[in-house]
Design an enzyme around this catalytic site. Structure first.
Site, PDB file in Angstrom:
ATOM      1  N   PHE A 156       0.722  -1.285  -0.033  1.00  0.00           N
ATOM      2  CA  PHE A 156      -0.126   0.063  -0.076  1.00  0.00           C
ATOM      3  C   PHE A 156       0.712   1.256   0.007  1.00  0.00           C
ATOM      4  CE2 PHE A 156      -2.489   3.517   1.731  1.00  0.00           C
ATOM      5  CZ  PHE A 156      -3.416   3.473   1.107  1.00  0.00           C
ATOM      6  N   ASP A 163       9.287   2.598   1.673  1.00  0.00           N
ATOM      7  CA  ASP A 163       8.217   3.317   2.469  1.00  0.00           C
ATOM      8  C   ASP A 163       8.055   2.998   3.733  1.00  0.00           C
ATOM      9  OD1 ASP A 163       5.425   3.902   3.213  1.00  0.00           O
ATOM     10  OD2 ASP A 163       4.500   3.476   1.347  1.00  0.00           O
ATOM     11  N   LYS A 199       2.348   9.661   8.496  1.00  0.00           N
ATOM     12  CA  LYS A 199       1.963   9.389   9.822  1.00  0.00           C
ATOM     13  C   LYS A 199       2.263   9.795  10.819  1.00  0.00           C
ATOM     14  CE  LYS A 199      -0.847   5.720   7.759  1.00  0.00           C
ATOM     15  NZ  LYS A 199      -0.626   5.070   6.510  1.00  0.00           N
TER      16      LYS A 199
HETATM   17  C1  LIG Z   1      -0.729   5.524   5.065  1.00  0.00           C
HETATM   18  C2  LIG Z   1       0.062   4.868   4.244  1.00  0.00           C
HETATM   19  C3  LIG Z   1       0.390   5.626   3.113  1.00  0.00           C
HETATM   20  C4  LIG Z   1      -0.328   6.961   2.642  1.00  0.00           C
HETATM   21  O1  LIG Z   1      -0.467   7.804   3.563  1.00  0.00           O
HETATM   22  P1  LIG Z   1      -1.777   8.995   3.353  1.00  0.00           P
HETATM   23  O2  LIG Z   1      -1.063  10.076   4.186  1.00  0.00           O
HETATM   24  O3  LIG Z   1      -2.914   8.349   3.746  1.00  0.00           O
HETATM   25  O4  LIG Z   1      -1.263   9.651   1.771  1.00  0.00           O
HETATM   26  C5  LIG Z   1       1.299   5.004   2.235  1.00  0.00           C
HETATM   27  N1  LIG Z   1       2.265   4.017   2.416  1.00  0.00           N
HETATM   28  C6  LIG Z   1       2.006   3.395   3.584  1.00  0.00           C
HETATM   29  C7  LIG Z   1       2.815   2.167   4.080  1.00  0.00           C
HETATM   30  C8  LIG Z   1       0.992   3.817   4.601  1.00  0.00           C
HETATM   31  O5  LIG Z   1       0.808   2.991   5.618  1.00  0.00           O
END
Ligand SMILES: *Cc1c(COP(=O)(O)O)cnc(C)c1O
Length: 386
Positions: free
Chosen positions: A123, A210, A239
């Protein structure tokens, strides 16, 4: 718009790991707004920083120097062994920056149609580029045409990466989560990142991690890649970086850190004085209270206690995770548990259909962990008996 189907509750205030609804009922928050409020709700140091900074300066523009942004960049780069930072307002935007860096990197090498390798079950966000990178059909369905320039392999499958490397000439980067969050708290083999690193080195690819969900201490280290002896080229964060104040970052080292030139990427809000002041305060607070080693110790305790409570229980297939990122996989779909847990005043989340996900604030106490274990194991037992 109807992009969410919220549970039937409205919170009006919080303190530490506790939230309170309109009726004054208290809930134990074992999700932290999806790995965001790592310091808990209404942390006094953060509240003070927000109030103080709001009274001085909230926003100017990236057309001018921003001292707090420069300080935050230096601080993050020191912790992560990176060279430079670009600030955004969300995780998806941080990943957009990383994807654009990878494409610049490819073009600089004369690759006209650069390819980024991504993983199944990943994701990376909801913008067009990041949903294309995401390995979940539910995130992509209905939004075609998707972008070109992504190739997907199974997560944790180094063989597949090696095979792809042999067959594809235009690869410029690998983008992956060191532990998959939305995909079901998938922890890869111990040397997965090390082996990605060595393939990237051999081939001259960028290694992009990420760390949006795993970063800022959640797994018991500042960043999850620190569990292995590797350094990526690019890291994305968001986050927990602002404990709830929106901020994202794409930090990079070496060539990747020098690819953006004035005018080819930007953000109006990104890196404003308020967000950067908060993120700096988050870092200081994590350090001053040893919250990262605490995340490791308390996370291990929580996982152990869950293992004890759910031992030999038919229907529980796995309990996994690192630090304060824990997944409990059941043999069947269990999305309804989010609602039944809410009724027991415990906030959890179910991801990938059958995996209960716990992301408590790093300040959670032992007693609160015990309460999570008791409430959740009772819920799981009665769910599995149905
Ligand atoms: C939450 C998340 C995102 C996206 O972040 P947003 O602030 O919602 O755009 C991308 N990568 C990972 C691994 C995430 O947990």
């Amino acid at each position: 718009m109807t992009s969410y189907a919220p549970l039937p509750v409205t919170f009006v205030k919080g303190k530490g790991v506790w939230l309170e609804d309109k009726a004054g009922e208290r809930y134990l928050d074992a999700l932290s707004g999806i790995a965001v409020c790592s310091l808990g709700h209404a942390h006094p140091t953060i509240t003070e920083a927000i109030a103080d900074q709001a009274g001085k300066l909230i926003h100017t523009s990236n057309l001018y120097h921003i001292e707090l942004q420069e300080k935050l960049a230096a601080r993050l780069c020191k912790i992560a062994s990176m060279d430079r930072a670009f600030f955004s307002n969300s995780g998806a935007e941080a990943n957009e920056a990383a994807i654009k860096l990878a494409r610049l990197y490819g073009h600089e090498k004369g690759i006209g149609k650069p390819v980024i390798v991504v993983m199944e079950g990943s994701f990376h966000g909801r913008t067009m580029a990041t949903l294309t990178a995401t390995g979940n059909p539910k995130v992509q369905d209905g939004f075609g045409p998707l972008l070109e320039g992504f190739k997907r392999i199974p997560y944790n499958d180094i063989k597949a990466l090696e095979t792809l490397a042999e067959r594809t000439s235009d690869i410029v980067a690998v983008l992956c989560e060191p532990i998959q969050g939305e995909g079901g708290v998938n922890v890869p083999a111990e040397d997965f990142l090390t082996r990605i690193r060595s393939i990237c080195d051999q081939r001259g690819w960028l290694m992009i991690l990420d760390e949006i969900q795993t970063g800022m201490g959640r797994t018991g280290k500042w960043f999850a890649y620190l569990h292995e002896n590797v350094v990526p080229d690019v890291i994305t964060l968001a986050k927990a970086l602002g404990n709830g104040v929106p901020i994202g970052a794409c930090i990079a080292k070496g060539r990747a850190a020098e690819l953006f030139a004035p005018g080819n990427h930007g953000s109006t809000f990104g890196g404003n004085p308020l967000a950067c002041r908060v993120a700096l305060t988050v870092i200081e607070t994590l350090e001053a209270n040893n919250l990262i080693s605490r995340a490791e110790a308390m996370g291990n305790y929580l996982r152990k206690q869950l293992e004890v409570a759910l031992k030999n229980l038919e229907g529980v297939s796995d309990i996994r995770g690192k630090g304060m990122m824990i997944g409990i996989e059941l043999e069947r779909e269990c999305g309804d548990l989010a609602q039944s847990s809410l009724e027991k005043r415990l906030l959890i989340n179910v991801t990938a259909g059958n995996t209960i996900r716990l992301l408590p604030p790093l300040v959670v106490s032992k007693e609160e962990c015990d309460l999570i274990v008791k409430t959740l194991s009772d819920l799981i037992k009665s769910f599995l008996q149905k």
